[in-house]
Design an enzyme around this catalytic site. Structure first.
Site, PDB file in Angstrom:
ATOM      1  N   SER A   1       0.816  -1.211   0.000  1.00 15.71           N
ATOM      2  CA  SER A   1       0.000   0.000   0.000  1.00 15.71           C
ATOM      3  C   SER A   1       0.852   1.264   0.000  1.00 15.71           C
ATOM      4  O   SER A   1       0.578   2.199  -0.767  1.00 15.71           O
ATOM      5  CB  SER A   1      -0.948   0.000   1.205  1.00 15.71           C
ATOM      6  OG  SER A   1      -0.240  -0.177   2.413  1.00 15.71           O
ATOM      7  N   PHE A   2       1.908   1.312   0.816  1.00 17.56           N
ATOM      8  CA  PHE A   2       2.695   2.545   0.876  1.00 17.56           C
ATOM      9  C   PHE A   2       3.522   2.734  -0.386  1.00 17.56           C
ATOM     10  O   PHE A   2       3.627   3.844  -0.911  1.00 17.56           O
ATOM     11  CB  PHE A   2       3.595   2.550   2.116  1.00 17.56           C
ATOM     12  CG  PHE A   2       4.126   3.920   2.429  1.00 17.56           C
ATOM     13  CD1 PHE A   2       3.274   4.931   2.842  1.00 17.56           C
ATOM     14  CD2 PHE A   2       5.469   4.212   2.300  1.00 17.56           C
ATOM     15  CE1 PHE A   2       3.748   6.206   3.119  1.00 17.56           C
ATOM     16  CE2 PHE A   2       5.955   5.481   2.571  1.00 17.56           C
ATOM     17  CZ  PHE A   2       5.086   6.479   2.987  1.00 17.56           C
TER      18      PHE A   2
ATOM     19  N   ARG B   1       7.125  -8.768  -6.892  1.00 12.02           N
ATOM     20  CA  ARG B   1       7.506 -10.149  -7.212  1.00 12.02           C
ATOM     21  C   ARG B   1       6.407 -10.932  -7.914  1.00 12.02           C
ATOM     22  O   ARG B   1       6.689 -11.861  -8.660  1.00 12.02           O
ATOM     23  CB  ARG B   1       7.916 -10.876  -5.924  1.00 12.02           C
ATOM     24  CG  ARG B   1       9.282 -10.477  -5.426  1.00 12.02           C
ATOM     25  CD  ARG B   1       9.716 -11.284  -4.228  1.00 12.02           C
ATOM     26  NE  ARG B   1       9.019 -10.888  -3.011  1.00 12.02           N
ATOM     27  CZ  ARG B   1       9.353 -11.312  -1.792  1.00 12.02           C
ATOM     28  NH1 ARG B   1      10.365 -12.137  -1.648  1.00 12.02           N
ATOM     29  NH2 ARG B   1       8.696 -10.917  -0.732  1.00 12.02           N
TER      30      ARG B   1
ATOM     31  N   ALA C   1      -1.004   5.358   4.215  1.00 13.99           N
ATOM     32  CA  ALA C   1      -0.951   5.206   2.760  1.00 13.99           C
ATOM     33  C   ALA C   1      -2.245   5.625   2.074  1.00 13.99           C
ATOM     34  O   ALA C   1      -2.218   6.329   1.057  1.00 13.99           O
ATOM     35  CB  ALA C   1      -0.611   3.759   2.411  1.00 13.99           C
TER      36      ALA C   1
ATOM     37  N   LYS D   1       7.354   3.132  16.947  1.00 12.78           N
ATOM     38  CA  LYS D   1       5.968   3.531  17.236  1.00 12.78           C
ATOM     39  C   LYS D   1       4.972   2.439  16.889  1.00 12.78           C
ATOM     40  O   LYS D   1       3.858   2.413  17.427  1.00 12.78           O
ATOM     41  CB  LYS D   1       5.630   4.844  16.525  1.00 12.78           C
ATOM     42  CG  LYS D   1       5.887   4.839  15.011  1.00 12.78           C
ATOM     43  CD  LYS D   1       4.746   4.293  14.201  1.00 12.78           C
ATOM     44  CE  LYS D   1       5.150   4.140  12.753  1.00 12.78           C
ATOM     45  NZ  LYS D   1       4.044   3.621  11.910  1.00 12.78           N
TER      46      LYS D   1
ATOM     47  N   ASP E   1       4.335  10.837  13.904  1.00 13.92           N
ATOM     48  CA  ASP E   1       4.035   9.471  13.469  1.00 13.92           C
ATOM     49  C   ASP E   1       3.356   8.682  14.582  1.00 13.92           C
ATOM     50  O   ASP E   1       2.437   7.887  14.344  1.00 13.92           O
ATOM     51  CB  ASP E   1       5.331   8.785  13.037  1.00 13.92           C
ATOM     52  CG  ASP E   1       5.095   7.603  12.111  1.00 13.92           C
ATOM     53  OD1 ASP E   1       3.927   7.329  11.779  1.00 13.92           O
ATOM     54  OD2 ASP E   1       6.081   6.967  11.711  1.00 13.92           O
TER      55      ASP E   1
ATOM     56  N   SER F   1      -4.462   2.504  10.695  1.00 16.87           N
ATOM     57  CA  SER F   1      -3.131   1.965  10.989  1.00 16.87           C
ATOM     58  C   SER F   1      -3.201   0.450  11.148  1.00 16.87           C
ATOM     59  O   SER F   1      -4.022  -0.073  11.904  1.00 16.87           O
ATOM     60  CB  SER F   1      -2.585   2.602  12.270  1.00 16.87           C
ATOM     61  OG  SER F   1      -1.571   1.809  12.841  1.00 16.87           O
ATOM     62  N   ARG F   2      -2.332  -0.263  10.456  1.00 14.43           N
ATOM     63  CA  ARG F   2      -2.349  -1.727  10.515  1.00 14.43           C
ATOM     64  C   ARG F   2      -2.059  -2.240  11.925  1.00 14.43           C
ATOM     65  O   ARG F   2      -2.687  -3.187  12.396  1.00 14.43           O
ATOM     66  CB  ARG F   2      -1.328  -2.303   9.523  1.00 14.43           C
ATOM     67  CG  ARG F   2      -1.673  -2.041   8.079  1.00 14.43           C
ATOM     68  CD  ARG F   2      -0.671  -2.677   7.140  1.00 14.43           C
ATOM     69  NE  ARG F   2       0.687  -2.208   7.352  1.00 14.43           N
ATOM     70  CZ  ARG F   2       1.483  -1.741   6.396  1.00 14.43           C
ATOM     71  NH1 ARG F   2       1.059  -1.670   5.163  1.00 14.43           N
ATOM     72  NH2 ARG F   2       2.706  -1.359   6.655  1.00 14.43           N
TER      73      ARG F   2
ATOM     74  N   VAL G   1       1.146  -7.096   6.403  1.00 19.50           N
ATOM     75  CA  VAL G   1       2.225  -7.133   7.386  1.00 19.50           C
ATOM     76  C   VAL G   1       1.985  -6.064   8.446  1.00 19.50           C
ATOM     77  O   VAL G   1       1.730  -4.903   8.131  1.00 19.50           O
ATOM     78  CB  VAL G   1       3.588  -6.895   6.709  1.00 19.50           C
ATOM     79  CG1 VAL G   1       4.696  -6.817   7.752  1.00 19.50           C
ATOM     80  CG2 VAL G   1       3.877  -8.011   5.708  1.00 19.50           C
TER      81      VAL G   1
END
Length: 354
Positions: free
Chosen positions: A27-28, A48, A153, A204, A257, A267-268, A292
């Site tokens: 995503s980022f 990949r 992202a 963080k 951040d 936020s994941r 991830v």
């Protein structure tokens, strides 16, 4: 108007533009690739998975990340890493921390002299090295920098007003990144404290898990404020022990951040914490996320490193006890609240107004 498609390299604005590489199909990386294309650059986004690359080329959308965001024509999804590295002088590295070394080590000779800017906020488990340090080890002749800040992202992709920090002792690299990325909704500041900026971005993530748990458990605004503030104290204390400048943590890559990661459901790592607070196991929480979450891996290595160097990090120890040592949340909260209070702010005089 988009920024000029001229790239600042080796101290000069080049009249013939070379493509810019973004390594990683997450995503980022996708958000940064779109930013570069919006500024008039030709971008080669390497990934990949051939099916993912083909889907982007055909549908102009990343099928796994940032659904609904159209990828601009200036972004070309590619799968040939050798060709990509040969063609590009400026490379943004958005690979997962667990894969970065493996992917790039085989192409070390092609990285010499290139500008490599890490976008990955993580720590290598076996060595406790940050991503830019791994890049430096793989390609000692490369020019290394990092990009970090309060940068979700999807918000970047949706053109929310955003600022970030590019950090490197290489001033010309910082100028190149600013020239490439700075635009109508994305502002790029510079810093010479590469280590501090990168460490802030990695640390963080751990505290975002704690913040997500607190929200799921409806702990209240006082609690959330306390957690974020004490997290900043812990991060800074550890970073200074490792050689970073404490003032870096008052900027975008530190407190900036930390705030966005600990307060946003986008936020994941926050999402993982929220799922844990709802009663899911760690495996279930990570599986539900489907991406991830660097904070889980960072927690393990950070707990061990803090013990090794003797840095007091009670929030890190508490989260580790819950996730990996079989302690309950109630037990950990009790231990934290009964602990002897320390000074509120480190790095200032504690002897009054002297």
């Amino acid at each position: 108007m988009p920024a000029s498609p001229l790239v600042w390299i080796n101290g000069l604005h080049m009249t013939e533009q070379r493509p810019i590489a973004v390594l990683g199909g997450g995503s980022f990386g996708t958000a940064v690739a779109n930013l570069l294309a919006e500024n008039g650059h030709q971008v080669r986004q390497w990934m990949r998975d051939p099916e993912q690359a083909e889907a982007i080329r055909v549908n102009r959308e990343n099928p796994r990340y940032l659904k609904g965001i159209k990828i601009l024509p200036g972004v070309t999804a590619v799968t040939d890493l050798q060709e990509t590295l040969d063609a590009c002088e400026l490379c943004f590295v958005a690979l997962p921390s667990s894969a970065l070394r493996t992917v790039l080590a085989a192409h070390a000779e092609r990285l010499s002299g290139k500008m490599l800017v890490s976008l990955t906020k993580g720590i290598e488990a076996q060595t406790f090295k940050l991503m830019s340090q791994i890049l430096e080890e793989i390609a000692p002749q490369a020019r290394i920098g990092v990009l970090s800040g309060p940068n979700l992202a999807r918000e970047i992709a949706e053109h929310a007003l955003t600022a970030t920090v590019v950090a490197s002792e290489d001033e010309e690299l910082c100028k190149a990144v600013q020239a490439a990325l700075h635009g109508r909704t994305f502002r790029v500041y510079a810093s010479a404290d590469r280590f501090g900026v990168e460490l802030g971005g990695a640390l963080k993530n751990v505290y975002a898990i704690i913040a997500g748990m607190a929200v799921a458990l409806e702990m209240g605004e006082n609690t959330k404020s306390m957690l974020i503030t004490r997290a900043l104290a812990e991060m800074t204390r550890f970073a200074v022990n490792q050689g970073a400048n404490p003032m870096t943590f008052l900027g975008l890559a530190g407190v900036g951040d930390l705030i966005v990661t600990c307060s946003s459901p986008k936020s994941r790592n926050y999402q993982v914490g929220f799922a844990l607070g709802q009663g899911l196991s760690l495996d279930e929480a990570v599986s539900r996320l489907g991406e991830v979450a660097e904070g889980v891996n960072t927690l393990k290595v950070l707990k061990a490193k803090a013990q090794e160097v003797g840095v007091y990090m009670p929030l890190v120890a508490g989260l580790h006890a819950i996730l990996f040592e079989g302690r309950t949340l109630e037990q950990v909260i009790g231990l934290l609240m009964r602990a002897e209070p320390k000074t509120d702010v480190d790095f200032i005089s504690t002897s009054g107004f002297n």
